[in-house]
Design an enzyme around this catalytic site. Sequence first.
Site, PDB file in Angstrom:
ATOM      1  CG  ASP A 136       0.425   1.142  -6.247  1.00  0.00           C
ATOM      2  OD1 ASP A 136       1.441   1.849  -6.076  1.00  0.00           O
ATOM      3  OD2 ASP A 136      -0.279   1.181  -7.286  1.00  0.00           O
ATOM      4  CG  HIS A 145       0.563  -4.312  -5.211  1.00  0.00           C
ATOM      5  ND1 HIS A 145       0.872  -4.775  -6.483  1.00  0.00           N
ATOM      6  CD2 HIS A 145      -0.467  -3.442  -5.377  1.00  0.00           C
ATOM      7  CE1 HIS A 145       0.074  -4.216  -7.364  1.00  0.00           C
ATOM      8  NE2 HIS A 145      -0.763  -3.395  -6.723  1.00  0.00           N
TER       9      HIS A 145
HETATM   10 ZN    ZN Z   1      -3.840  -0.522  -5.962  1.00  0.00          ZN
END
Ligand code: ZN
Length: 480
Positions: A287, A432
């Site tokens: 993400d 991430h």
């Molecule tokens: Zn996020």
Amino acid sequence: MKRTKKTKSILRRLLLGSCGVLMLLLTFFLINYIGKLSDTKAYANAGSVDTALEAWQEMKVTEAPNPPTMTPTPLPVPKAEFSKEYEHLGETEEVFAYDSGVAYGLRYPIYEDAICSSAVKKAAEELLAAELLELSGASDKDCKLVIDYEDGTAGELVSVLFRIEKRVGNAARTEKKQWIFNKKKGELVDAETLFADPAYAYIAEQASAAAAEGAGTLPGDRETFSSFLLTADGAEFYYEADGKEQSVTVPYAALHTYMSVTVNGNVTADGIRKLDPEKPMIALTFDDGPHYINTPRLLKALEKNGARATFFILGDRSFFTEANKETLRQLAASGNEVASHTYSHKDLASLSQEDMIAEITKAAANIYALTGEYPTFVRPPYGSYNDTVKQYANAPLVTWNVDSEDWKSRDADTIVAHVLEEARDGRIVLMHDIHTFSVEAAERLIPELMERGYQIVTLRELFYYKGVELENGKVYHGAY
Ligand code: ZN
């Protein structure tokens, strides 16, 4: 008087002439007689010239005259000149001959597939004809030509690399020529355009790393890496470095997005690879990107291992810089999945309907503008959504069931240990790619998960193989 003298003179000349002829004959016999001295059994017992002549006469009858001396013509190109290093897949045809003033040796493969075999034979003969034509025009007539080859197969493709050695006088030159054939389609593959331009930067990087020290950085262009062989392990590129030929094998998993032909038939038109439905699958999702340094680094790790992941990117971040835009394009072209994490990472459930819709649609528009495709999935920031979000997402909503907690530990070791502990078939892992420690963790996790039997897949692949029916606006945490 004159007449008589003339007559006598003629007679004398005739007599002398006869003597001369006799002398000549005698000399001839003697030479022959001496010539047979060493190997004539009959002569061994001979005591006189008469018996010797007799013996010679006998020999003349019993022994057939020797045929003119025939020095066997040596093969113009000895077999030894073919390289022993070149490995061949099956049978090899060898031709040695002398044509147009050129001594040559030609080798080409014989395959079980008759169409493929006759095509490679034709290619070899055409290559030979072209080289002979060129060499026949050389001023120095001392020409030698050796055409040898190496071959390999990758899925439906048969790859032959002809190695052409030419010598004119003292000058020698070596050239290579590709030949690639698709057995399934029964047609030639254009070797020159097999790899798209961006592939060469990656190949150069791999080659520079593999080359001997001091070779320097190799240029990432088509010309430098024009010679290659497709093998079961990958594309083997031959290049000059440090004054000698070197090679590096690049796996297809790292090249397939740049290849005009699918190798091993593992990619289908809709981006779902041929995977083993019986083996466990896990989807890594990243993400908050794209990040112009960390995302490409992660892509490399995925490519290197033949793994794929899903990237939930932010619309505004994609447009922050040219580098980020380029990263998103690269991501979309890599075969990994591009999905939406909305435009600016706001808590959708807390927004007005108008703002919430804007967050979703602006992100989708940005992704479309850069990649030519709308995002497949939407992941609401913080996993926060409500009915309005579901209604306007215009895509399935996907959260996760393994949180790597990378943002919390900020430590690769901890992330790796945590994900490995939580890994199960059908699970979706949240990470991430904006953080270096997360990418570092992923670089270690990918091979480790594969070692444990997982296939690392995109969300689309996960849902496809697990038979999960997707609906826009419906929320998915995992495959089960
Ligand atoms: Zn996020």
